[in-house]
Structures are given as structure tokens and as C-alpha cells.
Design a protein around this motif. Structure first.
Motif, mmCIF file in Angstrom:
data_model
loop_
_atom_site.group_PDB
_atom_site.id
_atom_site.type_symbol
_atom_site.label_atom_id
_atom_site.label_comp_id
_atom_site.label_asym_id
_atom_site.label_seq_id
_atom_site.Cartn_x
_atom_site.Cartn_y
_atom_site.Cartn_z
ATOM 1 N N UNK A 171 0.834 -1.207 0.000
ATOM 2 C CA UNK A 171 0.000 0.000 0.000
ATOM 3 C C UNK A 171 0.868 1.256 0.000
ATOM 4 N N UNK A 172 1.934 1.240 0.799
ATOM 5 C CA UNK A 172 2.823 2.396 0.829
ATOM 6 C C UNK A 172 3.547 2.555 -0.506
ATOM 7 N N UNK A 173 4.026 1.458 -1.071
ATOM 8 C CA UNK A 173 4.706 1.515 -2.361
ATOM 9 C C UNK A 173 3.786 2.120 -3.414
ATOM 10 N N UNK A 174 2.561 1.628 -3.492
ATOM 11 C CA UNK A 174 1.618 2.103 -4.509
ATOM 12 C C UNK A 174 1.234 3.557 -4.287
ATOM 13 N N UNK A 175 1.036 3.934 -3.032
ATOM 14 C CA UNK A 175 0.658 5.317 -2.747
ATOM 15 C C UNK A 175 1.775 6.271 -3.154
ATOM 16 N N UNK A 176 3.005 5.926 -2.874
ATOM 17 C CA UNK A 176 4.120 6.793 -3.236
ATOM 18 C C UNK A 176 4.319 6.850 -4.756
ATOM 19 N N UNK A 177 3.966 5.781 -5.449
ATOM 20 C CA UNK A 177 4.093 5.765 -6.904
ATOM 21 C C UNK A 177 2.877 6.378 -7.608
ATOM 22 N N UNK A 178 1.804 6.621 -6.856
ATOM 23 C CA UNK A 178 0.586 7.151 -7.451
ATOM 24 C C UNK A 178 -0.135 6.122 -8.304
ATOM 25 N N UNK A 179 -0.136 4.855 -7.852
ATOM 26 C CA UNK A 179 -0.767 3.774 -8.604
ATOM 27 C C UNK A 179 -2.234 3.644 -8.239
ATOM 28 N N UNK A 180 -3.040 3.359 -9.250
ATOM 29 C CA UNK A 180 -4.473 3.180 -9.016
ATOM 30 C C UNK A 180 -4.780 1.839 -8.357
ATOM 31 N N UNK A 181 -3.976 0.824 -8.671
ATOM 32 C CA UNK A 181 -4.149 -0.519 -8.104
ATOM 33 C C UNK A 181 -2.772 -1.065 -7.757
ATOM 34 N N UNK A 182 -2.751 -2.060 -6.868
ATOM 35 C CA UNK A 182 -1.486 -2.707 -6.535
ATOM 36 C C UNK A 182 -1.730 -4.192 -6.305
ATOM 37 N N UNK A 183 -0.768 -5.006 -6.719
ATOM 38 C CA UNK A 183 -0.782 -6.433 -6.404
ATOM 39 C C UNK A 183 0.588 -6.792 -5.839
ATOM 40 N N UNK A 184 0.592 -7.507 -4.740
ATOM 41 C CA UNK A 184 1.839 -7.962 -4.135
ATOM 42 C C UNK A 184 1.888 -9.478 -4.192
ATOM 43 N N UNK A 185 3.002 -10.008 -4.667
ATOM 44 C CA UNK A 185 3.269 -11.441 -4.681
ATOM 45 C C UNK A 185 4.165 -11.730 -3.491
ATOM 46 N N UNK A 186 3.759 -12.674 -2.647
ATOM 47 C CA UNK A 186 4.452 -12.855 -1.374
ATOM 48 C C UNK A 186 4.434 -14.324 -0.974
ATOM 49 N N UNK A 187 5.497 -14.763 -0.319
ATOM 50 C CA UNK A 187 5.559 -16.137 0.161
ATOM 51 C C UNK A 187 4.630 -16.350 1.340
ATOM 52 N N UNK A 188 3.785 -17.363 1.233
ATOM 53 C CA UNK A 188 2.828 -17.650 2.301
ATOM 54 C C UNK A 188 3.492 -18.432 3.437
ATOM 55 N N UNK A 189 2.839 -18.411 4.581
ATOM 56 C CA UNK A 189 3.331 -19.180 5.722
ATOM 57 C C UNK A 189 3.393 -20.657 5.329
ATOM 58 N N UNK A 190 4.566 -21.298 5.450
ATOM 59 C CA UNK A 190 4.693 -22.683 4.984
ATOM 60 C C UNK A 190 3.809 -23.634 5.779
ATOM 61 N N UNK A 191 3.241 -24.591 5.069
ATOM 62 C CA UNK A 191 2.506 -25.671 5.709
ATOM 63 C C UNK A 191 3.343 -26.934 5.678
#
Length: 280
Positions: A171-191
Motif C-alpha cells: 500500500x505504501x509503495x503504490x501510494x508513493x508511486x501514485x498507482x491506481x491498483x497494486x498487487x503484491x506477490x508474497x511467500x505464504x506461511x509454509x505448511x
């Protein structure tokens, strides 16, 4: 998880009547028993899976290999860091992983000043709780996503990699870039059967301070789970609907139509797929 051998081969092991179901799932079912305990093979397999999960959490983020892949595709990228200085701090202080470090924030502001006008979609990659998942699945998934996003004539930010990042840092990255939408790809908690599961979180009109209620999540992106193409299809649906309705999160449901062999000629049907309510 590795396939367990048939436990009934040993006279000391009492087989489970559901043993055949084990061939259909990676869940730990029908393990049999040896007296009042688990068979040795099942116990060792559990310990091995637990070790894989622990290793995934602590594996260093090989961001350079991802940057090399992006550069080979002529995709601009930025490397930033959260306010969590190291892995120990990251695991102990989730709040610090949700914000950029002061130096990274300045770096991003300088980039935004040099490239005014914002963009439609900001793409963020963070190690999260499994750098292994990010390193295995980000590049093939991202290629499919960006191809479809460009077909929609959406403008893209440079790919922003954040070390020691949590979901909300996007959210901070997108707000500083002035992006209308943002998607983050992130490693999930391992099972215990999926140490390399990739998740993505999508937000419309991102800004610092949003809660998870403002985000949509698509999880279990990996070869044994949700395919790259299917995940990209579902995300594109969410983004189109978000642009149309100007919202994301709990008010936006994933209702993407998926073409399957069973539904290709009955796409008009609705209701519970477990119940065959077709006229006889």
C-alpha cells in the motif's frame, strides 16, 4: 510431501482402512499405527516436512536472481527494504515489515518525482514467510499477468522488490508511486505439505492504513496447487471489476467464470455443483 510406502508391508503396522485415499491427497490421513503410535515412516516424514517449513521461513531472499530474470525481459525493477532490519526483527515485529525503511521511502519518492503521472498497476514482490515460494513461482506467474495487463492497455510500474516485506507494505509503495491498483506477490506461511506456496493480494485505491478487509487474496499458487494461468485469470477478473466498481476487498467477490470440461456447455447453470439438479 513425499509419498509414504504402504504401511501394511510391515507386520508391526496396523493398516488404516482409508489407505487408498492417501493416493489422492497430500494431507496426512490413513497413516496406520504401530501399537498406539504412528509408524516410524510417517513420523520421520512429518519431521522432514517440518524441517522444510522451517527452512523456507529462514531461507535468504535471492532477489538478485529475480532481478536478473526481470532485466532479461527488459522490465524495470527497484530493490527496497522494509523497516525491519533483519530476519529476526521481521519475525518479531510484523508492524515493521508493513512499512518501508526511511532510505527506501526516499528512493521511491525520488523515482516518483522523476516519473510523474502515476500508473494503473503497481507490482510488488516480497519474500514474506517463504522466499522459496517467491523464487520458484514469481517469474512464471508474473509473465502471464503482465501479458494480460498490457492487453488491457494498463500502465505498469517497475517491479518493486521489498526485502523483509509484509502484505501491507504494498500500500505504501503504490501510494508513493501514485498507482491506481497494486498487487503484491508474497511467500505464504509454509505448511507441512506446502513450503513453497505463493500468495497474492490485490488492492484498489491503495493507501497506508488500509486493513485486510480492503484486499482480495488468491493463495496456493504453485505447481501442485493453483496454476499460474488460473491465478492470473482470477486476478484479471478482480482488477476489471475493481475498476468498474471502484472497490476491492470484502465488497468484491471472485466470480470469474472458469471453463472446464464439465461446464463448457452448461455455463448457464447455477447452484451447488455437489447436487445434480438437472432434470431427468
Amino acid at each position: 510431501m513425499t509419498d509414504l510406502p504402504v504401511q501394511s508391508a510391515s507386520p508391526a503396522v496396523t493398516a488404516d482402512p482409508w489407505e487408498e485415499l492417501r493416493r489422492l491427497t497430500s494431507a496426512r490421513i490413513a497413516l496406520g499405527r504401530a501399537g498406539t503410535s504412528l509408524p516410524t515412516t510417517a513420523q520421520l516424514d512429518f519431521q522432514f516436512a517440518h524441517a522444510q517449513a522451517r527452512d523456507a521461513v529462514h531461507l535468504p531472499f535471492d532477489h538478485q536472481s529475480i532481478r536478473d530474470q526481470l532485466t532479461a525481459r527488459e522490465r524495470d525493477n527497484l530493490l527496497l527494504h522494509s523497516a525491519a532490519e533483519d530476519r529476526y526483527t521481521y519475525l518479531q515485529r510484523p508492524d515493521l515489515g508493513r512499512r518501508l525503511s526511511e532510505e527506501s521511502a526516499r528512493q521511491l519518492d525520488e523515482y516518483a518525482a522523476q516519473h510523474p503521472g502515476g500508473c494503473d498497476l503497481a507490482v510488488v514482490i516480497a519474500d514474506g514467510l517463504s522466499a522459496l515460494a517467491v523464487q520458484r513461482h514469481t517469474e512464471p506467474f508474473l509473465g502471464r499477468l503482465e501479458e494480460q495487463a498490457l492487453a488491457e492497455s494498463w500502465t505498469l510500474s517497475p517491479v518493486v522488490l521489498v526485502q523483509q516485506g509484509r502484505v501491507a507494505v504494498a500500500d505504501e509503495v503504490a501510494e508513493r508511486l501514485g498507482a491506481r491498483m497494486v498487487v503484491i506477490l508474497i511467500g505464504e506461511r509454509p505448511g507441512l505439505s506446502s513450503p513453497d506456496s505463493l500468495g497474492l493480494y490485490f488492492t484498489y485505491a491503495p493507501k497506508v492504513g488500509l486493513t485486510d478487509a480492503a484486499r482480495n487474496c488468491i493463495s496456493n499458487i504453485r505447481l501442485e496447487g493453483l496454476s499460474y494461468g488460473m491465478a492470473a485469470h482470477r486476478l484479471m477478473y478482480l482488477m476489471r471489476e475493481a475498476c468498474r466498481r471502484q472497490l476491492s476487498g470484502v465488497g468484491l467477490k471472485d466470480e470469474a467464470e472458469l471453463n472446464t470440461l464439465e461446464s463448457s456447455d452448461t455455463s448457464h447453470q447455477t447452484g451447488n455443483f455437489l447436487i445434480d439438479d438437472r432434470p431427468s
